[in-house]
Structures are given as C-alpha cells and as structure tokens.
Design an enzyme around this catalytic site. Structure first.
Site, PDB file in Angstrom:
ATOM      1  N   ASP A 246       0.859  -1.190   0.000  1.00 31.58           N
ATOM      2  CA  ASP A 246       0.000   0.000   0.000  1.00 31.58           C
ATOM      3  C   ASP A 246       0.894   1.238   0.000  1.00 31.58           C
ATOM      4  O   ASP A 246       2.039   1.183   0.463  1.00 31.58           O
ATOM      5  CB  ASP A 246      -0.907  -0.013   1.240  1.00 31.58           C
ATOM      6  CG  ASP A 246      -2.150   0.832   1.053  1.00 31.58           C
ATOM      7  OD1 ASP A 246      -3.251   0.257   1.034  1.00 31.58           O
ATOM      8  OD2 ASP A 246      -2.015   2.068   0.913  1.00 31.58           O
TER       9      ASP A 246
ATOM     10  N   THR B 182     -11.835   2.289  -5.994  1.00 32.22           N
ATOM     11  CA  THR B 182     -12.242   2.946  -7.247  1.00 32.22           C
ATOM     12  C   THR B 182     -13.407   3.879  -6.913  1.00 32.22           C
ATOM     13  O   THR B 182     -14.557   3.589  -7.234  1.00 32.22           O
ATOM     14  CB  THR B 182     -12.676   1.900  -8.301  1.00 32.22           C
ATOM     15  OG1 THR B 182     -13.662   1.027  -7.708  1.00 32.22           O
ATOM     16  CG2 THR B 182     -11.509   1.077  -8.791  1.00 32.22           C
TER      17      THR B 182
ATOM     18  N   THR C 212     -13.878  -3.012  -7.996  1.00 39.27           N
ATOM     19  CA  THR C 212     -15.066  -2.830  -8.847  1.00 39.27           C
ATOM     20  C   THR C 212     -14.729  -1.801  -9.917  1.00 39.27           C
ATOM     21  O   THR C 212     -14.351  -0.671  -9.592  1.00 39.27           O
ATOM     22  CB  THR C 212     -16.252  -2.327  -7.996  1.00 39.27           C
ATOM     23  OG1 THR C 212     -16.398  -3.223  -6.892  1.00 39.27           O
ATOM     24  CG2 THR C 212     -17.536  -2.286  -8.795  1.00 39.27           C
TER      25      THR C 212
ATOM     26  N   GLU D  33     -15.017  -9.155  -6.002  1.00 44.74           N
ATOM     27  CA  GLU D  33     -15.199  -9.444  -4.570  1.00 44.74           C
ATOM     28  C   GLU D  33     -16.614  -9.016  -4.168  1.00 44.74           C
ATOM     29  O   GLU D  33     -17.037  -7.925  -4.495  1.00 44.74           O
ATOM     30  CB  GLU D  33     -14.161  -8.634  -3.789  1.00 44.74           C
ATOM     31  CG  GLU D  33     -14.219  -8.811  -2.315  1.00 44.74           C
ATOM     32  CD  GLU D  33     -14.090 -10.266  -1.919  1.00 44.74           C
ATOM     33  OE1 GLU D  33     -13.039 -10.850  -2.194  1.00 44.74           O
ATOM     34  OE2 GLU D  33     -15.054 -10.813  -1.348  1.00 44.74           O
TER      35      GLU D  33
ATOM     36  N   ASN E 167     -24.459  -5.011  -7.152  1.00 47.09           N
ATOM     37  CA  ASN E 167     -24.696  -3.812  -6.339  1.00 47.09           C
ATOM     38  C   ASN E 167     -25.872  -2.994  -6.877  1.00 47.09           C
ATOM     39  O   ASN E 167     -26.629  -2.402  -6.107  1.00 47.09           O
ATOM     40  CB  ASN E 167     -23.423  -2.973  -6.240  1.00 47.09           C
ATOM     41  CG  ASN E 167     -22.473  -3.534  -5.187  1.00 47.09           C
ATOM     42  OD1 ASN E 167     -22.797  -4.531  -4.533  1.00 47.09           O
ATOM     43  ND2 ASN E 167     -21.313  -2.931  -5.030  1.00 47.09           N
TER      44      ASN E 167
ATOM     45  N   GLY F 288     -36.035   2.507   5.322  1.00 45.79           N
ATOM     46  CA  GLY F 288     -35.409   3.456   6.248  1.00 45.79           C
ATOM     47  C   GLY F 288     -34.801   4.617   5.493  1.00 45.79           C
ATOM     48  O   GLY F 288     -35.312   5.029   4.447  1.00 45.79           O
TER      49      GLY F 288
ATOM     50  N   CYS G 269     -19.721   1.802  -1.476  1.00 44.17           N
ATOM     51  CA  CYS G 269     -19.919   0.907  -2.631  1.00 44.17           C
ATOM     52  C   CYS G 269     -21.227   1.147  -3.390  1.00 44.17           C
ATOM     53  O   CYS G 269     -21.192   1.568  -4.540  1.00 44.17           O
ATOM     54  CB  CYS G 269     -19.848  -0.539  -2.169  1.00 44.17           C
ATOM     55  SG  CYS G 269     -18.313  -0.910  -1.328  1.00 44.17           S
TER      56      CYS G 269
ATOM     57  N   LYS H  76     -21.802   4.729  -5.179  1.00 49.98           N
ATOM     58  CA  LYS H  76     -20.865   5.076  -6.270  1.00 49.98           C
ATOM     59  C   LYS H  76     -20.884   4.020  -7.374  1.00 49.98           C
ATOM     60  O   LYS H  76     -20.716   4.339  -8.549  1.00 49.98           O
ATOM     61  CB  LYS H  76     -19.457   5.342  -5.737  1.00 49.98           C
ATOM     62  CG  LYS H  76     -18.731   4.181  -5.087  1.00 49.98           C
ATOM     63  CD  LYS H  76     -17.686   3.547  -5.981  1.00 49.98           C
ATOM     64  CE  LYS H  76     -16.978   2.424  -5.262  1.00 49.98           C
ATOM     65  NZ  LYS H  76     -16.319   1.473  -6.130  1.00 49.98           N
TER      66      LYS H  76
ATOM     67  N   LYS I 145     -23.776   1.691   8.229  1.00 57.20           N
ATOM     68  CA  LYS I 145     -24.590   0.544   8.634  1.00 57.20           C
ATOM     69  C   LYS I 145     -24.010  -0.021   9.922  1.00 57.20           C
ATOM     70  O   LYS I 145     -22.861   0.276  10.279  1.00 57.20           O
ATOM     71  CB  LYS I 145     -24.635  -0.529   7.544  1.00 57.20           C
ATOM     72  CG  LYS I 145     -23.330  -1.259   7.335  1.00 57.20           C
ATOM     73  CD  LYS I 145     -23.548  -2.436   6.397  1.00 57.20           C
ATOM     74  CE  LYS I 145     -22.298  -3.203   6.152  1.00 57.20           C
ATOM     75  NZ  LYS I 145     -22.437  -4.277   5.198  1.00 57.20           N
TER      76      LYS I 145
END
Ligand code: UGA
Length: 448
Positions: A30, A85, A121, A152, A212, A257, A264, A267, A327
């Site tokens: 990284d 991303t 993604t 993933e 998604n 809600g 994720c 976007k 969440k």
C-alpha cells in the site's frame, strides 16, 4: 503460492489475511505508510468483526507481510488488484487513478507467467485495457502477465466471514491456465463446495457492478413501498414479511429506512449508469437514476420529518443522533445516510450531538456535530432523538432510561429498529419512516 495484494483497505487487507489463512505466502502493498505499519504490527486499522484475529494469526504465522516497497511484488506469481475505485470528483464515473498506479507499479516487476487478478469494482472494459497496458509495457512484446477478473462480493461488517466462506467465486478468465491458477489460490473454499462460475473478463466485471445495482434497486423499491404504506396506514413490516416469503423475491434487502450509503452501493450505481451511457445504453439512467433519486429522497424525508417533530423550528434545538456509520457493524462513514441526516439538521441550525459505538474517531473533522461517547450524554436535554444506524444496542435501549435524560420524549426511528409499543408505553412519540407517527400511551403520559 506466493501472492501480492495491492491495496490494503477493507477489501485488500481482509483478502490478504484470508489468503494467508489458506496457507499462501502473502505480501500486502500500500502507498499509505501509517496503515502498512499498523497492519504489519497485526493491528486492525478499521473495525471489522473477526478481522483483528485473522490478521494477527497471519502476521504471527510469518505468512502475511505488509510493506510500502513496490519491489516486494517481484517475488509473487499471482497479484491481486484491490485498490479503491471511488466516484470521480464532480462526476458519476469511477476514478481509476489508484488502479492505474497499481498496474504501473506491477508492470515492470512481473515475472514471466504471472497472473494479475482484478478484484476492485471497475467499469466494464477495464480488464481488457489493463491487459493491453501490460502487453505494451513488456519489453520486446510478448506477454509477461495475464489478466483475470475475480470480483469481490464481501460486505463490510461481514468481511471476514464473506472472504473465508464466499457464496460464489467468479473467475473472469481468458485461458484454462488462468482458471487453473485461480482454482489453486482458492482450493480451500472450493474443497468446501463453493460455487465457481467461469466466465469472460467483461462478464466478471459486470457481475460485481450488477449485483450492487440490484441490491440498491431493491432498497429504493422497498423505500417507495414504505412511503405508500405510511400514506395508506398499512403495515410495512407485515408487507415486507409477506413479500419475503415469495421465493422469487426472498427476504433480504427489504429493510426500509433512510436508504443505502457506504463506499460501494451509491458510487457503483452511478459508475454503472455512467459506463452504460458511454456504451449508448440510456435505459440504465432512466431506471437507476430514479433508484438514486429515491435514495436521496429518503434522507430528505428524514430531515423533513425531524423538522416537523421540532414544530418546524430546528434552529437552536438540541437533537441527539444515534448512529454515524453507514450501517451497523462497521465504522465506515463514507456517504453515510446517518451523517447526511445529522449534518443537514445541523445546517438548519439544530445543535446535533452524535453517538456511535464505533465510528466516532472518523468524526474529528465534522465541526458541525458534537461528538458524545455514550447514548446518555448524546440524549441529555434532547428535544428530538434520531436513530440513524441499526446498531443492536440502539434497538435494545431502555426507553424509560433514555426518557429520563431527554427534554422531550420524541424519537424518529430512521431504521425501524425500535419497538414502537415499548417506546410509546414509556411515554414517547415515535415517528418511523414507513410507519408514520405513534402517539405516547395515554397511561404513560399521565404517569410521566
Ligand atoms: C455492498 C454489497 O452488499 C457487497 O456484496 C459488495 O461486495 C460491497 O457493497 C462492495 O461493493 O464492496 P456494503 O457496502 O458493505 O456491501 O453494504 P450493504 O450491507 O450492502 O449495505 C449497503 C447500505 O444499504 C447500508 O447503508 C445499509 O444500511 C443499506 N440497506 C441494506 C438498507 O437500507 N436496507 C436493506 O435492506 C439493506
């Protein structure tokens, strides 16, 4: 197998630790030195149930390393691209800058016969461009690294469980050799019986984005149904129970809600629409633009409901916001509906005090919100209490105890987690998106 993982966020760090747990020799690379130092010490840089243990086991076993040194990838034969991303600033499409940096880091360091596996993604067509870039950067032509795409599907707050025991593995490959290599990497979950789907690169890329998009759409549909329930005085929870019993629909992602958030779903939805438009498919924006708009409308609806509960005068009023993460189970506040609602009320002049079991350290720059370290202090003197994240500890709150510290027993349940009967019995007015307003039990009012 010797494996490198480029990018050590939620996805990369968890994937690296899972690979080490399966017996591979893994190096996570990284560009962020602080994160790398933490991971190398076996310290989790984010809250994710079970991750600290998995990471610690990997580091102690000597099979899991982290570094900022790009040369570390030279020893590996398989490389996973796990960088973020995010949404491009001011635009809907995905920002692939980190992905291209990772590819450029890898290109000159690949051993002949390496496999480069994308997990991030990405807009459909990216894998082919990565392959082209690697081919063009191989001295004298030829192919040093083959590209595969293995999206993933892990959820934050369940990242460890989803990594170790995925419900499907998608291998987007252009050759039998690439598939065989991925089967070796994942021999443990494959032996446990996980479904493996082999497909082409572009279908694999789309599989992730499409999942998604489907999830986001379900949530917006259920939120529209909830608003209709509220208007018709119907029971939204009964309705979703009935819907969920239809095997064609199923029970998950039907919780209404304040809508979806996180790094994720929002976007990826926008990036999908943007890429579809580039491909000349306009129907994507017709449908999914509405999904996005309905999601934004949920936040707005919560702010309007809160304002109404403050008699239309939020300025100077004390509001308790329970929940900041996008969440429960996660400390991630990226595009958090909870923070959006709390922030909008602060902008209207309310004095908002926030408590969250895990996410408070990410609120340092949020000067418009006052951070509190427990529910009681957030609720002290509050004229309105908001439940904005579905943490189990909020569902388990004792309404009588909270009632003793607030100035007014009025709560807006943005996640439908409170038991309205228990709260109205304790003298609370309970407003819930999709359920409408429930008045306090008259007996409680007399007693209170
Ligand atoms: C999502 C997908 O679920 C993962 O499969 C995917 O791998 C991941 O994105 C990713 O692309 O990396 P995640 O962002 O962790 O995972 O969160 P979800 O559990 O899907 O929840 C997203 C949002 O929807 C949250 O704000 C949640 O509160 C909200 N939500 C979820 C609802 O409002 N209602 C529901 O019924 C379910």
């Amino acid at each position: 197998m010797r494996i490198s993982v480029l990018g050590t966020g939620y996805l990369g760090a968890t994937h690296a630790a899972a690979l080490a747990c399966w017996g591979h020799d893994v190096v996570g690379v990284d560009v962020e030195p602080h994160r790398v130092e933490q991971l190398a010490r076996g310290e989790a840089p984010f809250h994710e149930p079970g991750f600290a243990e998995l990471l610690g086991d990997g580091v102690r076993s000597g099979r899991l390393h982290f570094t900022t040194d790009p040369a570390a990838v030279e020893q590996a034969e398989v490389h996973f691209l796990c960088v973020g991303t995010p949404q491009r600033r001011g635009e809907d499409g995905a920002d692939l800058a980190a992905l291209w940096t990772a590819v450029e880091t890898l290109a000159p360091r690949l051993q002949p016969g390496s496999l480069v596996v994308g997990k991030s993604t990405v807009p459909v067509g990216t894998a082919a461009l990565v392959q082209q870039h690697l081919d063009e950067s191989t001295p004298g032509g030829g192919r040093r690294g083959e590209v595969a795409w293995n999206p993933e599907f892990l959820r934050e707050a369940h990242a460890v469980e989803d990594s170790l025991r995925p419900d499907r593995l998608v291998f987007g490959v252009a050759s039998d050799a690439a598939e065989a290599r991925l089967r070796d990497v994942y021999c443990h979950p494959i032996a446990d019986g996980v479904a493996v789907v082999r497909t082409d690169l572009q279908t694999a890329e789309l599989a992730k984005a499409s999942a998604n998009v489907m999830l986001a759409s379900r949530i917006s549909v259920v939120n529209v149904l909830a608003e209709v329930c509220e208007a018709a005085e119907a029971d939204v929870e009964g309705l979703t129970r009935i819907l969920g019993l239809d095997p064609r629909i199923g029970p998950l992602y039907l919780s209404p809600g304040i809508g979806f958030g996180g790094g994720c779903l929002p976007k990826d939805l926008r990036a999908f629409v943007s890429r579809a438009a580039e491909l000349g498919v306009d129907s994507a924006s017709l449908l999914l633009g509405a999904v996005d708009d309905v999601n934004g409308h949920q936040r707005q609806r919560a702010v309007e409901a809160a304002t109404a509960l403050l008699d239309g005068r939020p300025r100077g009023r004390r509001v308790a916001a329970l929940g900041a993460s996008f969440k429960a189970g996660s400390d991630d506040v990226r595009d958090s509906p909870a923070l959006a609602v709390a922030g909008a009320l602060a902008e209207l002049g309310a004095h908002v005090r926030v408590y969250d079991p895990q996410a408070l350290r990410h609120l340092a720059g949020q000067s418009d919100l006052e951070v509190c370290h427990d529910v009681q202090s957030a609720c002290e003197g509050a004229e309105l209490t908001l439940v904005l994240t579905e943490w189990p500890e909020f569902a388990a709150l004792d309404p009588a105890a909270v009632g003793r510290v607030v100035a007014r027993r009025v709560v807006l349940d943005g996640r439908l987690v409170l038991d309205p009967e228990a709260w109205t019995r304790a003298g609370w007015t309970v407003m819930a998106l999709g359920r409408g307003e429930a008045e306090p039990d008259p007996a409680a009012r007399k007693a209170g």
